[in-house]
Design a protein around this motif. Structure first.
Motif, PDB file in Angstrom:
ATOM      1  N   HIS A  31       0.835  -1.197   0.000  1.00  0.00           N
ATOM      2  CA  HIS A  31       0.000   0.000   0.000  1.00  0.00           C
ATOM      3  C   HIS A  31       0.872   1.250   0.000  1.00  0.00           C
ATOM      4  O   HIS A  31       0.592   2.226  -0.696  1.00  0.00           O
ATOM      5  N   MET A  32       1.943   1.218   0.787  1.00  0.00           N
ATOM      6  CA  MET A  32       2.842   2.370   0.856  1.00  0.00           C
ATOM      7  C   MET A  32       3.574   2.593  -0.459  1.00  0.00           C
ATOM      8  O   MET A  32       3.790   3.732  -0.874  1.00  0.00           O
ATOM      9  N   VAL A  33       3.948   1.506  -1.127  1.00  0.00           N
ATOM     10  CA  VAL A  33       4.591   1.631  -2.428  1.00  0.00           C
ATOM     11  C   VAL A  33       3.629   2.216  -3.450  1.00  0.00           C
ATOM     12  O   VAL A  33       4.007   3.016  -4.312  1.00  0.00           O
ATOM     13  N   SER A  37       3.536   9.240  -2.223  1.00  0.00           N
ATOM     14  CA  SER A  37       3.494  10.617  -1.730  1.00  0.00           C
ATOM     15  C   SER A  37       3.615  10.674  -0.215  1.00  0.00           C
ATOM     16  O   SER A  37       4.201  11.609   0.340  1.00  0.00           O
ATOM     17  N   MET A  38       3.070   9.674   0.490  1.00  0.00           N
ATOM     18  CA  MET A  38       3.175   9.640   1.941  1.00  0.00           C
ATOM     19  C   MET A  38       4.623   9.432   2.375  1.00  0.00           C
ATOM     20  O   MET A  38       5.115  10.089   3.300  1.00  0.00           O
ATOM     21  N   ILE A  97      -3.373   8.697   8.421  1.00  0.00           N
ATOM     22  CA  ILE A  97      -4.115   8.816   7.167  1.00  0.00           C
ATOM     23  C   ILE A  97      -4.371   7.441   6.556  1.00  0.00           C
ATOM     24  O   ILE A  97      -5.494   7.137   6.127  1.00  0.00           O
ATOM     25  N   PHE A  98      -3.356   6.579   6.532  1.00  0.00           N
ATOM     26  CA  PHE A  98      -3.531   5.229   5.986  1.00  0.00           C
ATOM     27  C   PHE A  98      -4.597   4.459   6.764  1.00  0.00           C
ATOM     28  O   PHE A  98      -5.439   3.771   6.185  1.00  0.00           O
ATOM     29  N   VAL A  99      -4.550   4.556   8.100  1.00  0.00           N
ATOM     30  CA  VAL A  99      -5.525   3.836   8.924  1.00  0.00           C
ATOM     31  C   VAL A  99      -6.931   4.381   8.671  1.00  0.00           C
ATOM     32  O   VAL A  99      -7.887   3.607   8.534  1.00  0.00           O
TER      33      VAL A  99
END
Length: 273
Positions: A31-33, A37-38, A97-99
């Motif tokens: 998800h992070m990949v 931008s995060m 934000i992800f959560v």
């Protein structure tokens, strides 16, 4: 004729939870990949402040440190631990934000209906975000070395400093996960962790607490980021750590416990539509 069946051997509950945690960790890393931008924000904000304070304010603030020959070079050494803690605070914003995205998009509700250990869902967020934060800190240290940061201690102190920073990142991430679950929108999740970004400014990250007005100095001495910063600074620069290390570890344990209990309570609560 009676057919004998061999009972299926189920893996231990702990092994099941561990395997699910690894799966959720992999999912969060992907998800992070997918949303770089995060990660860029986690790295970009502390690097931007590092360059700003070194090249715009460094000469003046360095002269105020009071040491013989203090200037921009001395201020880089003083500043870098505070910038590293700011990076951890900035990563908390991305975690929240992800959560919040997972909570508002309904994927967590779907996970709850699947045969997944519930603890693994939270563990995936905490471990994934902690790993992302550590990677960001490595980049920030690299930039700091390029602009003049010169640690004076050996490999063992570097290792201890890395362990302390990882513990702090784990604690702040645990709290950030709970913050993301506590909000109703992604926009609110981006604002709630902002104090974690600002606390290094109100501690010993940028100027000594002795130079602050009495009321602010009292707050700076008794908020968690001051012992965090002083411990990392002492380990990397050889300055006295004193009781800061014990305070930092106590704050890490307390923040982790609060974040874990808060997140678990929110996770088990039915989320209104």
């Amino acid at each position: 004729m009676t057919t004998l069946t061999t009972p299926t051997t189920r893996p231990p509950r702990s092994a099941h939870a561990l395997a699910d945690s690894v799966t959720m960790l992999r999912r969060n890393l992907k998800h992070m990949v997918r949303y770089p931008s995060m990660t860029i924000m986690v790295i970009g904000m502390p690097v931007l402040f590092l360059l700003l304070f070194v090249y715009v304010f460094g000469e003046t603030l360095g002269a105020g440190l009071g040491a013989a020959g203090a200037g921009r070079d001395a201020y880089v050494d003083y500043l870098t631990p505070g910038i590293l803690l700011m990076g951890i605070g900035a990563s908390a914003q991305g975690t929240a934000i992800f959560v919040a995205m997972d909570m508002t998009e309904g994927i967590v509700a779907r996970f709850k209906t699947m045969p997944i250990a519930r603890s693994a869902i939270l563990a995936g967020h905490v471990l994934g975000s902690t790993l992302q934060t550590v990677v960001g800190l490595v980049v920030v240290v690299g930039v700091a070395l390029l602009v003049g940061f010169r640690p004076t201690t050996g490999a063992l102190d570097w290792l201890l400093a890395a362990c302390v920073l990882t513990l702090i990142a784990f604690a702040i991430t645990s709290l950030a996960v709970a913050m993301g679950m506590a909000t109703r929108t992604v926009e609110a999740a981006s604002n709630l962790p902002l104090p974690l970004v600002l606390l290094p400014f109100l501690g010993s990250g940028f100027v000594p607490t002795e130079s602050m007005p009495s009321g602010l100095a009292f707050f700076a001495e008794y908020q968690p980021f001051t012992p965090f910063i002083d411990t990392v600074r002492g380990l990397l620069l050889g300055t006295p750590v004193g009781g800061s290390a014990a305070q930092a570890l106590a704050w890490c344990a307390g923040i982790t416990l609060v974040g874990h209990l808060w997140a678990r309570r929110l996770f088990n609560r039915e989320r209104p539509h």
